[in-house]
Design a protein around this motif. Structure first.
Motif, PDB file in Angstrom:
ATOM      1  N   THR A  41       0.852  -1.188   0.000  1.00 15.95           N
ATOM      2  CA  THR A  41       0.000   0.000   0.000  1.00 15.95           C
ATOM      3  C   THR A  41       0.886   1.236   0.000  1.00 15.95           C
ATOM      4  O   THR A  41       2.033   1.192   0.446  1.00 15.95           O
ATOM      5  CB  THR A  41      -0.962   0.004   1.210  1.00 15.95           C
ATOM      6  N   MET A  42       0.350   2.315  -0.512  1.00 15.73           N
ATOM      7  CA  MET A  42       1.073   3.590  -0.524  1.00 15.73           C
ATOM      8  C   MET A  42       0.237   4.648   0.184  1.00 15.73           C
ATOM      9  O   MET A  42      -0.966   4.782  -0.087  1.00 15.73           O
ATOM     10  CB  MET A  42       1.388   4.056  -1.953  1.00 15.73           C
ATOM     11  N   LEU A  43       0.857   5.387   1.081  1.00 13.11           N
ATOM     12  CA  LEU A  43       0.234   6.511   1.765  1.00 13.11           C
ATOM     13  C   LEU A  43       0.872   7.784   1.248  1.00 13.11           C
ATOM     14  O   LEU A  43       2.107   7.881   1.163  1.00 13.11           O
ATOM     15  CB  LEU A  43       0.431   6.433   3.279  1.00 13.11           C
ATOM     16  N   MET A  44       0.052   8.763   0.912  1.00 11.63           N
ATOM     17  CA  MET A  44       0.588  10.029   0.421  1.00 11.63           C
ATOM     18  C   MET A  44      -0.191  11.189   1.018  1.00 11.63           C
ATOM     19  O   MET A  44      -1.370  11.071   1.360  1.00 11.63           O
ATOM     20  CB  MET A  44       0.545  10.072  -1.103  1.00 11.63           C
ATOM     21  N   ALA A  45       0.497  12.310   1.160  1.00 17.83           N
ATOM     22  CA  ALA A  45      -0.142  13.499   1.731  1.00 17.83           C
ATOM     23  C   ALA A  45       0.488  14.742   1.127  1.00 17.83           C
ATOM     24  O   ALA A  45       1.655  14.727   0.736  1.00 17.83           O
ATOM     25  CB  ALA A  45       0.020  13.511   3.248  1.00 17.83           C
ATOM     26  N   LYS A  46      -0.301  15.804   1.067  1.00 19.47           N
ATOM     27  CA  LYS A  46       0.200  17.088   0.579  1.00 19.47           C
ATOM     28  C   LYS A  46      -0.001  18.148   1.658  1.00 19.47           C
ATOM     29  O   LYS A  46      -0.919  18.061   2.466  1.00 19.47           O
ATOM     30  CB  LYS A  46      -0.506  17.503  -0.710  1.00 19.47           C
ATOM     31  N   GLY A  47       0.858  19.156   1.642  1.00 16.81           N
ATOM     32  CA  GLY A  47       0.762  20.251   2.595  1.00 16.81           C
ATOM     33  C   GLY A  47       0.692  21.586   1.878  1.00 16.81           C
ATOM     34  O   GLY A  47       1.462  21.842   0.938  1.00 16.81           O
ATOM     35  N   SER A  48      -0.216  22.440   2.315  1.00 13.63           N
ATOM     36  CA  SER A  48      -0.457  23.731   1.654  1.00 13.63           C
ATOM     37  C   SER A  48       0.454  24.802   2.254  1.00 13.63           C
ATOM     38  O   SER A  48       0.028  25.630   3.072  1.00 13.63           O
ATOM     39  CB  SER A  48      -1.927  24.130   1.813  1.00 13.63           C
ATOM     40  N   LEU A  49       1.702  24.817   1.846  1.00 12.13           N
ATOM     41  CA  LEU A  49       2.669  25.727   2.456  1.00 12.13           C
ATOM     42  C   LEU A  49       2.321  27.192   2.247  1.00 12.13           C
ATOM     43  O   LEU A  49       2.697  28.046   3.055  1.00 12.13           O
ATOM     44  CB  LEU A  49       4.068  25.451   1.886  1.00 12.13           C
ATOM     45  N   PHE A  50       1.588  27.484   1.179  1.00 12.02           N
ATOM     46  CA  PHE A  50       1.242  28.872   0.880  1.00 12.02           C
ATOM     47  C   PHE A  50       0.351  29.494   1.953  1.00 12.02           C
ATOM     48  O   PHE A  50       0.223  30.706   2.043  1.00 12.02           O
ATOM     49  CB  PHE A  50       0.555  28.975  -0.485  1.00 12.02           C
ATOM     50  N   LEU A  51      -0.262  28.652   2.799  1.00 11.09           N
ATOM     51  CA  LEU A  51      -1.108  29.188   3.856  1.00 11.09           C
ATOM     52  C   LEU A  51      -0.316  30.050   4.829  1.00 11.09           C
ATOM     53  O   LEU A  51      -0.869  30.937   5.478  1.00 11.09           O
ATOM     54  CB  LEU A  51      -1.786  28.044   4.616  1.00 11.09           C
ATOM     55  N   GLY A  52       0.980  29.820   4.945  1.00 17.59           N
ATOM     56  CA  GLY A  52       1.823  30.600   5.851  1.00 17.59           C
ATOM     57  C   GLY A  52       2.344  31.880   5.243  1.00 17.59           C
ATOM     58  O   GLY A  52       3.046  32.650   5.905  1.00 17.59           O
ATOM     59  N   ARG A  53       2.026  32.125   3.967  1.00 14.39           N
ATOM     60  CA  ARG A  53       2.389  33.361   3.273  1.00 14.39           C
ATOM     61  C   ARG A  53       3.898  33.574   3.164  1.00 14.39           C
ATOM     62  O   ARG A  53       4.374  34.703   3.141  1.00 14.39           O
ATOM     63  CB  ARG A  53       1.745  34.587   3.953  1.00 14.39           C
ATOM     64  N   LEU A  54       4.647  32.472   3.068  1.00 17.06           N
ATOM     65  CA  LEU A  54       6.088  32.588   2.841  1.00 17.06           C
ATOM     66  C   LEU A  54       6.499  32.036   1.482  1.00 17.06           C
ATOM     67  O   LEU A  54       7.539  32.396   0.952  1.00 17.06           O
ATOM     68  CB  LEU A  54       6.864  31.835   3.935  1.00 17.06           C
ATOM     69  N   THR A  55       5.714  31.150   0.921  1.00 13.11           N
ATOM     70  CA  THR A  55       5.989  30.555  -0.377  1.00 13.11           C
ATOM     71  C   THR A  55       4.668  30.143  -1.003  1.00 13.11           C
ATOM     72  O   THR A  55       3.700  29.898  -0.291  1.00 13.11           O
ATOM     73  CB  THR A  55       6.903  29.326  -0.251  1.00 13.11           C
ATOM     74  N   ARG A  56       4.647  30.066  -2.329  1.00 10.47           N
ATOM     75  CA  ARG A  56       3.456  29.578  -3.024  1.00 10.47           C
ATOM     76  C   ARG A  56       3.533  28.083  -3.316  1.00 10.47           C
ATOM     77  O   ARG A  56       2.659  27.530  -3.963  1.00 10.47           O
ATOM     78  CB  ARG A  56       3.249  30.369  -4.320  1.00 10.47           C
ATOM     79  N   LEU A  57       4.576  27.446  -2.837  1.00 12.63           N
ATOM     80  CA  LEU A  57       4.768  26.023  -3.104  1.00 12.63           C
ATOM     81  C   LEU A  57       3.872  25.146  -2.237  1.00 12.63           C
ATOM     82  O   LEU A  57       3.429  25.551  -1.161  1.00 12.63           O
ATOM     83  CB  LEU A  57       6.224  25.632  -2.851  1.00 12.63           C
ATOM     84  N   TRP A  58       3.646  23.936  -2.721  1.00 10.80           N
ATOM     85  CA  TRP A  58       3.058  22.859  -1.944  1.00 10.80           C
ATOM     86  C   TRP A  58       4.190  21.990  -1.407  1.00 10.80           C
ATOM     87  O   TRP A  58       5.318  22.039  -1.894  1.00 10.80           O
ATOM     88  CB  TRP A  58       2.164  21.978  -2.825  1.00 10.80           C
TER      89      TRP A  58
END
Length: 437
Positions: A411-428
């Motif tokens: 099985t594979m587990l994957m997750a994403k994080g919305s880094l842009f919420l901290g207003r320092l980068t637009r990256l995920w």
């Protein structure tokens, strides 16, 4: 001598806290609508019999939801139990008691007038106590922030104690704890500099454990699994727990959509998880394939296909396998009955369609496979929208059970994080991990 790391056990607990919904970030900013919210709150029985909650604690399989008529909140589980194979559903009264138990600084009081700067605690229409601020000039020690901090600690403690009880592991043999919840504790000089994992470890008598917190918004739990596996493989740590408590700020986050659809407030649950890892011995659980970790480098940018290639395609290539060689993919499995009324759609289904699209690009799937991919190699969303919890990890105890029974190999587990919420980068950000039985 290095050894692969195995995931040995997982506990997931839910706490039904309807009267804390008022202190979720969104409801607290919409006080004029509290009467509407209050009259749409669920009873404890409603929460226990709600099918997705029964999936979380292990009394139903995720795929059982495919065949249940929706809305699920109108189809309660008959003879539902608050105790499951993987955890339990706690009442609000029990959670208030847990908050008080974890209070080392005399913050919570059960009598007397509510002083300025304090937050009252409610049980229905009654005020049953209050939590005070601990510094008049420090917003990081205001009453609402301290309540959030105590809530994540109490929820995480509940999950870890449940795991210790189910495994009968001596807590003193655990050498490290990694916190991966959404709160970051501290004071005005270092707002996120604290260590929730250390506080949880202390409360659970992990006397031999050091501790750190890992932060990356919703992606943190998968990152934490990777860090734990690396520490074990390197021989630095022997037994590691990954632990997270619930996010009080996210209670009632999408209440407007629920009210507009005539739904009850389903975001009334705090979710805690604890995961035990140790060196693999061939029989103690699935191994973490640390040689095929999915990661999103800076150069991948924010394009969805580049992220998916990094998270899924690259690890598969590292193992020399195809998408069809992974039995089940677990991605962000948010409960659609929470996200759809707010206009967010079915997050899990959308993720699986994107995964299937990657398979088409790789030449391993046909376009006609896209609509059925979720049923073939995924699951319906069932997790509360506590972001770190919804990101794949509620699938873990189900996966461990199936792997132990020989019904699932990989099985594979994957997750994403919305880094842009901290207003320092637009990256995920993002991470993935493959487990093999």
């Amino acid at each position: 001598m290095s050894s692969r790391a195995a995931i040995v056990a997982t506990s997931v607990v839910l706490d039904h806290v309807p009267d804390l919904v008022r202190y979720g970030s969104k409801p607290r900013r919409e006080t004029a609508r509290w009467f509407e919210i209050d009259t749409s709150l669920r009873t404890y029985e409603d929460a226990v019999t709600y099918p997705p909650n029964q999936v979380v604690i292990g009394n139903l399989r995720p795929e059982d939801l495919w065949d249940r008529e929706r809305p699920w909140w109108k189809q309660p589980v008959v003879d539902a139990s608050d105790e499951g194979m993987f955890g339990d559903i706690g009442s609000q009264a029990d959670f208030y008691a847990a908050l008080a138990d974890e209070d080392q600084f005399d913050l919570i009081h059960s009598d007397g007038a509510v002083p300025d700067g304090a937050l009252p605690l409610h049980d229905g229409d009654r005020e049953i106590g209050w939590i005070r601020a601990d510094h008049e000039d420090d917003p990081s020690l205001a009453a609402d922030v301290l309540l959030e901090n105590l809530a994540i600690k109490a929820s995480g403690v509940r999950a870890l104690r449940d795991l210790l009880r189910r495994t009968a592991i001596d807590p003193g043999t655990i050498t490290h704890a990694i916190g991966c919840g959404e709160e970051a504790v501290g004071d005005r000089y270092q707002r996120g500099g604290g260590n929730v994992a250390k506080a949880i470890a202390e409360a659970c008598d992990l006397t031999g454990a050091s501790a750190i917190d890992v932060k990356s918004f919703c992606a943190a739990p998968v990152h934490a699994l990777v860090v734990a596996a690396a520490l074990i493989e390197a021989g630095i740590e022997h037994r590691v727990v990954v632990v997270a408590g619930g996010s009080l700020a996210k209670l009632g986050m999408k209440f407007e959509g629920a009210l507009s659809a005539g739904y009850p407030i389903l975001e009334d649950m705090l979710a805690g998880i604890a995961i035990l890892m140790e060196p693999a011995d061939g029989s103690n659980g699935p191994v973490v394939r640390a040689d095929a970790i999915g990661r999103v480098p800076v150069g991948a940018g924010a394009a969805p296909q580049a992220q998916l290639t990094a998270l899924v395609g690259d690890p598969l290539d590292a193992l020399g396998i195809a998408m069809s060689d992974v039995g089940i993919y677990a991605t962000e499995i948010h409960n659609p009955e929470i996200t759809e009324p707010q206009g967010g759609g079915d997050v899990a289904d959308r993720n699986y369609r994107m995964l299937a699209g990657l398979g088409v690009v790789r030449g391993e799937l046909d376009k006609s496979d896209i609509p059925t991919f979720a049923r073939d190699r995924g699951m319906p969303g069932f997790a509360p929208t506590q972001g770190h919890i919804a990101s794949a990890v509620p699938w873990l105890p189900h996966a461990l059970t199936r792997m132990a029974a020989g019904d699932l190999h990989r099985t594979m587990l994957m997750a994403k994080g919305s880094l842009f919420l901290g207003r320092l980068t637009r990256l995920w950000d993002g991470a993935s991990v493959v487990l093999e039985a």
